[in-house]
Design a protein around this motif. Structure first.
Motif, PDB file in Angstrom:
ATOM      1  N   HIS A   1      -5.660   2.530   6.114  1.00  0.00           N
ATOM      2  CA  HIS A   1      -4.157   2.564   6.458  1.00  0.00           C
ATOM      3  C   HIS A   1      -3.600   4.031   6.515  1.00  0.00           C
ATOM      4  O   HIS A   1      -2.676   4.576   7.283  1.00  0.00           O
TER       5      HIS A   1
ATOM      6  N   ARG B   1       0.870  -1.176  -0.175  1.00  0.00           N
ATOM      7  CA  ARG B   1      -0.019  -0.010   0.148  1.00  0.00           C
ATOM      8  C   ARG B   1       0.794   1.419  -0.074  1.00  0.00           C
ATOM      9  O   ARG B   1       0.547   2.238  -0.547  1.00  0.00           O
ATOM     10  N   LYS B   2       2.085   1.264   0.590  1.00  0.00           N
ATOM     11  CA  LYS B   2       2.808   2.507   0.805  1.00  0.00           C
ATOM     12  C   LYS B   2       3.411   2.658  -0.644  1.00  0.00           C
ATOM     13  O   LYS B   2       3.575   3.547  -0.944  1.00  0.00           O
TER      14      LYS B   2
ATOM     15  N   ASN C   1       1.370   4.265  -2.843  1.00  0.00           N
ATOM     16  CA  ASN C   1       1.238   5.527  -2.877  1.00  0.00           C
ATOM     17  C   ASN C   1       2.278   6.540  -3.248  1.00  0.00           C
ATOM     18  O   ASN C   1       2.005   7.714  -3.672  1.00  0.00           O
ATOM     19  N   ILE C   2       3.485   5.856  -3.590  1.00  0.00           N
ATOM     20  CA  ILE C   2       4.712   6.593  -4.060  1.00  0.00           C
ATOM     21  C   ILE C   2       4.977   6.358  -5.646  1.00  0.00           C
ATOM     22  O   ILE C   2       5.705   6.895  -6.123  1.00  0.00           O
TER      23      ILE C   2
ATOM     24  N   PHE D   1       1.354   8.513   6.241  1.00  0.00           N
ATOM     25  CA  PHE D   1       1.922   8.245   5.175  1.00  0.00           C
ATOM     26  C   PHE D   1       3.383   8.207   5.585  1.00  0.00           C
ATOM     27  O   PHE D   1       3.915   9.190   6.239  1.00  0.00           O
TER      28      PHE D   1
ATOM     29  N   LEU E   1      -2.398  12.643  -1.097  1.00  0.00           N
ATOM     30  CA  LEU E   1      -1.051  12.368  -0.811  1.00  0.00           C
ATOM     31  C   LEU E   1      -0.214  13.483  -1.166  1.00  0.00           C
ATOM     32  O   LEU E   1       0.776  13.612  -0.427  1.00  0.00           O
TER      33      LEU E   1
ATOM     34  N   ALA F   1      -6.793   0.455   2.120  1.00  0.00           N
ATOM     35  CA  ALA F   1      -5.967   1.453   2.010  1.00  0.00           C
ATOM     36  C   ALA F   1      -6.219   2.844   2.684  1.00  0.00           C
ATOM     37  O   ALA F   1      -5.074   3.498   3.018  1.00  0.00           O
TER      38      ALA F   1
END
Lengths: 819, 519, 123
Positions: B513, A797-798, A801-802, B519, B476, B510
């Protein structure tokens, strides 16, 4: 000398030749220049000391001082391009103004009046910036009021005016220097209408000339071993001379069966310049020109088919334009279309005649206004100057009706004394409406009689009015569709092609993004586009209405209503205003754009891209076993691209006009390629949909909840309906939905996260934060080794995100802020 | 002396409290505003206790020395002054804000303390805005000055409420509504309760000023502990909307609330409103369909058009959705009628049109489906889930209606994507216009929610991924580049809510999380 | 001033060329040209009676641009036929309803002093 009747002036500002005509209400007469001919070459010469000569005089210098003479500037109107003549730089509109000034002088010589008002014709493909440039040229030439009319409409008007039949179709075939237009006229119930129009913006007399030049170059290569190319700027003057010599030969061949082309010292050779001497026959000319003629016939047949008119239903075929004088063309067209040619029309001056007739319809009397007698009572009259209707209305109003002795009753009498109206009393608004009767195909003059309250006769101004009976076209039609580009890349059409001008229309739109008050980074763009395509990015951007955040009274959130009004005046001048419905704020600053210049490098790149797309299409057509029609369409695009290649070559050699033509052509070919692409993509889309649905169905069956399975079935059903309708957008949406549901089920599989991790790890080099991404991959590997699925899931998941989104950004139409 | 000893013990305890370190798990970053605010509040608590202890100690001392009440009053005054310095909100709330001292209020509120512990910067701006709102006129200079105080700082509840009220001061009521409504999107860790309360009060006042008493009632039910004025307004709202509220209760609430004189007329109006409220009849009678059909006579399109006119003139009569589909079905019958076909065939011949009657009917069907879909959209009819037989006008119309709604969401998503692209291309030093982006998010959310309401579940599922991608990207970006935790969480919370509502476990996990671990 | 756009979906009814020209669907081509030209003249001269036209949805403002567009639309037989269908229902002017948008919603019961209740002088 015209001293009493009105004078209406029409000017055909052509690429190669220009002409003018005057209409006095009865007769249309071409204007002769100093050499006694009706055609003035569209050439301007500026010598070293800045002296200017135009037309035939300028043409004389073409042979021995070509640098001081400039022609073909018409197609460059509206661009930023400065044209260098001798050592002087002039804008295209300044050169056009010199030409118009010369024509104005010729008109003055012929009719005794220097016209202030006129109608000027423009090609149908002209866009708003080009029209504005033509208007500017007229202003520089001394005209105070001008109206623009499309060339095919003008020729149709001239051909249809006083048509002596009440029923039937006419075809007006106009092959100009750079464009080809064909109009279909229909006479119904005594009215003649332009019912259809088609054309090819990239086909014209120039193509014939260059085909001849190409033929001559081949002869030169064969005989002298010298290769002459348009891409080589050193050859430009040689090819120019050759082209002129061939033009003369072409004209000669109208009369004789064989002609000679002689140019001394023309061919460059290491042993010294050589003479050129070529023989060309009628048969050679016909063979060289045949491909161009055939293309024009295709367009004519397409127009007839679109209007469901058979060739035998067309009574007459009228030829217009310079190349129309070629006997070879006449013979070919008459035979190919099977329509009899109309005699008695001068193809070279028909456009100017049509423009003069339109000037009458638009009531643009070129004469200076005579002062009214002091004792007369002013009438404000409105009536058609030219009317197809035999019983039009005259509407009027008495100015200063409350004055002593003002008229209270009005009567109109036709000057032949065979008709007069009853005495009509003025209404409460001091106005009157009188229905008059006209004599067909004549200039009808009416005398206005008036009585005051006591019954005494009153002198009024004007004392008479004139109405010409004949085919009329009171409002100039719009040549190309105008609308607003929407964020969805669609176009909201405001004015369709043929829309009578002036026109104004308002539509309500909604904003798609928030524009914060005072923010200098937020801007609401309303792009105004012109063109016939449904997809905005294929149309030409002709202006942008911008609403900056700094000019707002309140923040405009996404979804706010905006009423956009577009207005076109008779000359095609565009104004736009946007009203923000909530805050009642109005914006009307339109940034008018110029015609974009065609940089050869950009053209080359676009040409390469289109070529690649074409190759892909050819391969795909082969793979998907596409039918003959599809392949034929692909080959049509291929032929078009060949032409573009030649034009780009010419543009590289310094021919700006060819560059502009290539730019337009690439845009149109791009549209055709997109259509073909969409067609070829359909089987691929179906295939993709099939496997995606099967994949999702598998995982849904295995791990999906009851609710999810129901949703999945709904999406599959909707996808199959979309497939039946061939609705690609909807199919993609529904398949996407079903695929997401399948993915939801898939991640419940024990092997899902390890496999997703591997996929994400493979794309790690694209991450926005590389060190973080590599650290995460290391963590993931650890988790994988420990079989710690929860940690692995967190790592994936991380990583997601990037990693950059794979989502393909839809192309936004000129960044439009409206929907 | 045992009392003196007790007081001394208190003082020592306070000193220990100040000296003791705050557990690092509470702080995360010891230099963060939250950590600073916590340390300040600890200091304040200790100072308050110390001040009180000193006051008691001195009072005992004075009394022991036989001092009079005068001395104790002076002491009390001094301690009161000290308490006002320690807790500036008292002075700010009751003296400076009513006086409209914008800059002074801001300066003093910036010292922190109750009630802005969770958003000291935004709280000071909010307090300054409240002072500004006490004035009869707000100058643009002062509005801009307050705005500058919150610019470049992470957005939190109080800052958002201040931005909303500033928009209201400018007359931009729509923005004010949207921003103040969205204060509740911030979790309680990032939104001082007072800010939430002020936002609610403004919304109540806004609703009351436009006569929307139902909204006033609704707002007070979902908000935090209401203020006395809010309680009074809520009671008035209940009374005006027909609920039974006794006169005594109403009067008591009026007495308790401040600004009694301002509220007197409202109280009188509410007291007068003691009649039973019944359902109001529709403003216009329903269109008599049988009459319309009869008027249509032999021409079916006349009946269909009359129905259309009836619908447009009185869209709220009856069940709009049913009436709309009646209209669609009438048009369907009209297009299928032999009389229209015969009429068109005759006219095609008479006018020598180059289209056949069948082609014209097909053209009409296409135009009608566009027009009817647009009509349904203009009247906000929730017809997105209606079904019709394949190829019917009803099906065509519903499909186009859904297409309109999807286009609205997709265009918004495209615009958002384009803005994000520009934002991502900017350098890090560039300012993040957080309130502007928050407003964009709110507007996009509103468009999406409206489309989902009209289009139904299936459209909601289809539209969500379009917006989801861009909003997730925005959140984000705000978080990673600009440290806008509150902003990002507001978006994540919305996305989580939607993902859960659509049973999209992958997305929901997600967002959970992102919300939980950060983040 | 621009005329406000009609409600989406009603353009064909509100901007019907026959209504704009004040003619019935049976009008001949000559009548269309004559009436259009007369209306254009009347609008130019500023006759009040030409400034509005009747539709089933109430009177609408008439402009010269609308008249020109209406004439152009009716010159094309196929486009004219579509407009004929939409012009079938036109009650006489007296029966014409109020213009769309004149409908008044439920009368609210606003409290002008709502912001002052909270001590705010400005909303």
């Amino acid at each position: 000398m015209h001293e009493s009747g009105p004078i209406y002036v029409g000017i055909d500002l052509g690429t190669t030749n220009s002409s003018a005509a005057v209409f006095d209400g009865e007769q249309v007469t071409p204007v002769r220049n100093a050499t006694g001919t009706a055609l003035t070459p569209s050439l301007v010469r500026i010598d070293g000391s800045g002296r200017i000569s135009v037309g035939h005089r300028a043409r004389k210098f073409l042979a021995h001082d070509p640098d001081s003479v400039r022609g073909e500037f018409k197609r460059l109107m509206g661009t930023r391009k400065g044209l260098t003549v001798a050592s002087n730089t002039r804008r295209p509109e300044e050169l056009a103004a010199e030409l118009l000034r010369a024509l104005r002088r010729d008109i003055e010589t012929q009719v005794g009046v220097a016209p202030d008002r006129a109608v000027i014709t423009v090609p149908a493909l002209f866009e708003l910036p080009q029209i504005a440039a033509t208007r500017e040229a007229a202003r520089l030439a001394g005209f105070t009021e001008v109206e623009m009319l499309q060339e095919p409409v003008a020729s149709a008007l001239a051909a249809g005016f006083r048509a002596d039949h009440s029923h039937g179709h006419w075809l007006v075939y106009d092959l100009g220097g750079g464009t080809f237009d064909v109009s279909l006229l229909a006479a119904r119930d005594g009215f003649v209408d332009v019912v259809g129009h088609d054309g090819d913006n990239f086909l014209g007399g120039r193509d014939l000339d260059w085909a001849l030049v190409q033929w001559a170059c081949e002869q030169i290569e064969r005989e002298h071993g010298v290769v002459l190319s348009r891409a080589n700027s050193a050859h430009t003057p040689i090819l120019g001379k050759l082209k002129r010599a061939l033009e003369d030969a072409k004209i000669e061949l109208s009369q004789v069966s064989e002609a000679s082309v002689v140019c001394p010292d023309l061919i460059p050779h290491p042993d010294g310049a050589r003479h050129l001497e070529l023989q060309i026959t009628q048969a050679d000319l016909e063979a060289i020109c045949e491909p161009v003629f055939a293309r024009t016939v295709d367009v004519c047949q397409r127009l007839l088919a679109a209007n469901r008119v058979r060739a035998n239903e067309v009574e007459r075929l009228v030829l217009v334009g310079g190349p129309a004088a070629m006997p070879a063309l006449k013979k070919y067209i008459e035979k190919a279309l099977g329509i009899e040619l109309a005699r008695g029309y001068d193809p070279m001056t028909l456009v100017a005649r049509g423009a003069a007739l339109f000037a009458a319809s638009a009531n643009l009397d070129a004469r200076p206004k005579a002062p009214a007698p002091a004792s007369a009572h002013r009438l404000w009259l409105r009536h058609p100057a030219v009317s197809a209707d035999l019983k039009p209305h005259v509407v009027g109003r008495v100015m200063r009706a409350d004055e002593q002795g003002a008229p209270t009753q009005i009567k109109l009498s036709r000057n032949d004394n065979n008709w007069e109206s009853a005495w009509v009393s003025l209404n409460q608004e001091a106005g009157f409406i009188v229905g008059v009767e006209l004599i067909a195909r004549r200039s009808n003059i009416f005398t206005i009689a008036a009585k005051d309250e006591a019954g005494n006769p009153v002198v009024v101004d004007p004392p008479t009015l004139t109405i010409v009976q004949g085919m009329s076209l009171s409002d100039p039609p719009l040549s190309r569709r105008i609308g607003i580009a929407l964020a969805s890349d669609r176009v909201q059409v405001y004015f369709d092609r043929g829309e009578p001008l002036p026109a104004r229309r308002t539509f309500r739109h909604h904003t798609v993004e928030t524009v914060a008050r005072g923010s200098d980074t937020c801007l609401l763009k309303i792009p105004i586009v012109q063109g016939e395509f449904d997809r905005a990015h294929l149309c030409r951007l002709v202006g942008t209405l911008e609403i900056p955040g700094t000019g707002l009274k309140t923040t405009v959130p996404a979804g706010s209503a905006v009423d956009v009004t577009l207005e076109l005046d008779r000359g095609g001048n565009l104004t736009a205003r946007a009203l923000l419905a909530d805050s009642d704020q109005v914006f009307d600053e339109v940034a008018h754009l110029l015609v974009p210049e065609a940089s050869v490098d950009v053209l080359e790149a676009t040409y390469q891209r289109s070529g690649n797309r074409l190759q892909e299409l050819r391969k795909a057509a082969f793979r998907h076993h596409q039918d003959g029609d599809f392949r034929q369409r692909v080959e049509t695009v291929a032929r078009g691209l060949d032409g573009v290649g030649r034009d780009i070559e010419a543009a590289r050699g310094g021919d700006d006009d060819a560059g502009l033509k290539a730019r337009r052509m690439l845009l149109e070919l791009d549209a055709q390629l997109e259509d073909l692409d969409a067609e070829i993509q359909w089987p691929a889309l179906l295939e993709e949909a099939k496997w995606k649905l099967a994949w999702a169905a598998h995982w849904q069956q295995k791990y999906g909840s009851e609710h999810e399975q129901r949703l999945f079935n709904d999406a599959s059903m909707a996808a199959s309906k979309a497939r039946e309708r061939r609705d690609a957008v909807e199919l993609e949406r529904q398949v996407g939905l079903a695929y997401d549901l399948g993915f939801n089920a898939f991640v419940r599989d024990p092997q899902a996260w390890p496999s997703l991790f591997e996929q994400a790890a493979a794309a790690v080099d694209n991450a926005r934060d590389l060190p973080a991404a590599h650290a995460l991959v290391a963590d993931g590997r650890d988790a994988l080794a420990r079989e710690d699925r929860r940690s692995l899931e967190r790592v994936v998941r991380k990583l997601w995100n990037i990693l950059p989104a794979t989502h393909k950004q839809r192309r936004q139409a000129f960044e439009s802020g409206l929907r | 002396m045992s009392a003196a000893g007790l007081v001394l013990l208190c003082v020592l305890l306070c000193v220990a409290l100040v000296a003791a370190p705050i557990p690092s798990s509470e702080l995360g970053d010891p230099n963060s505003p939250r950590a600073r605010a916590l340390r300040m509040s600890e200091l304040r608590l200790a100072s308050t206790l110390t001040a009180l202890a000193v006051f008691i100690l001195l009072t005992l001392y004075v009394l022991g020395r036989g001092g009079g009440l005068d001395a104790i009053a002076i002491l009390a005054g001094l301690v009161g002054l000290a308490l006002m310095v320690i807790h500036p909100w008292i002075a700010v709330r009751f003296i400076l804000i009513p006086l409209g001292q914008v800059r002074l209020v801001h300066t003093i509120s910036s010292l922190g303390g109750y009630p802005w512990l969770r958003d000291p910067t935004g709280g000071a701006a909010l307090a300054a805005t409240l002072a500004l709102m006490r004035r009869s006129h707000a100058s643009e200079l002062e509005i801009e000055w307050i705005e500058r105080q919150i610019q470049g700082r992470p957005l939190r509840g109080a800052g958002l409420a201040a931005s909303g009220l500033l928009a209201a001061c400018r007359g931009d009521t729509e923005t004010a509504r949207a921003l103040l409504r969205s204060v509740e999107a911030f979790d309680s860790e990032r939104c001082p309760l007072t800010a939430w309360r002020i936002a609610l009060e403004w919304q109540m006042a806004d609703a009351a000023s436009s006569g929307d008493w139902q909204a006033v009632k609704r707002l007070v039910q979902h908000g935090p502990q209401p203020s006395r004025t809010a309680v009074f307004l809520a009671l008035v709202a209940r009374r005006l909307t027909g609920e039974w509220v006794t006169d005594q209760k109403l009067v008591r609430a009026w007495i308790r609330a401040p600004h009694r004189l301002d509220n007197l007329r409202l109280l009188q109006r509410a007291l007068r409103n003691n009649e039973d409220i019944t359902d109001t009849p529709p403003l216009h009678p329903l269109v008599d369909l049988s009459e319309v059909a009869a008027n249509g006579g032999s021409s079916p399109q006349v009946a269909a058009q009359a129905l259309m006119v009836g619908f447009v003139q009185n869209p709220r009569a009856g069940v709009p959705k049913d009436r709309f589909f009646r209209l669609v079905d009438t048009w369907e019958q009209t297009l299928a009628s032999t009389s229209l076909h015969t009429h068109l065939s005759r006219r095609v011949l008479a006018l020598q049109a180059n289209h056949s009657a069948e082609e014209l009917l097909e053209q009409l069907r296409e135009q009608l489906s566009d027009d009817l879909a647009a009509l349904a959209r203009a009247h906000d009819l929730a017809i997105g889930e209606a079904t019709g037989s394949s190829g019917s006008l009803r099906e065509l119309c519903v499909r186009k209606f859904r297409e309109l709604l999807l286009l609205e969401v997709e265009s918004t998503a495209t615009a958002l994507a384009s803005r994000l692209q520009k934002l991502e291309a900017q350098d890090f030093a560039h300012n993040f216009e957080v309130v502007t982006h928050w407003r964009s998010f709110l507007a996009a959310r509103e468009i999406y929610e409206h489309a989902a309401k009209l289009g139904g579940e299936s459209l909601r599922r289809m539209a969500f991924p379009k917006l989801e991608k861009q909003l997730n990207r925005l959140a984000l970006l705000a978080l990673s580049r600009f440290d806008e935790r509150g902003f990002a969480d507001g978006i994540f919370r919305f996305l989580l809510w939607e993902a859960e509502a659509q049973h999209n476990e992958v997305s929901a996990a997600a967002y959970r999380h992102n919300l939980a671990a950060g983040f | 001033m621009a005329t406000p756009p009609p409600t989406p979906g009603l353009r064909k009814l509100v901007r019907n060329p026959f209504f704009i020209l004040g003619l019935t669907p049976e009008a001949s081509r000559a009548q269309i040209e004559r009436e259009g030209q007369k209306l254009l003249s009347m609008l130019q001269v500023g006759f009040g009676e030409a400034s509005h036209y009747h539709t089933p949805l109430g009177p609408q403002r008439r402009t010269a641009e609308m008249v020109r567009h209406a004439m152009a639309e009716l010159r094309d037989p196929s486009r004219r036929l579509c407009h004929e269908v939409w012009a079938a229902y036109c009650p006489p002017p007296d029966d014409c309803a109020k213009p769309v948008g004149s409908h008044t919603p439920d009368q609210p019961d606003p409290w002008e002093g709502a912001f002052a209740s909270f001590g705010w002088r400005m909303s």
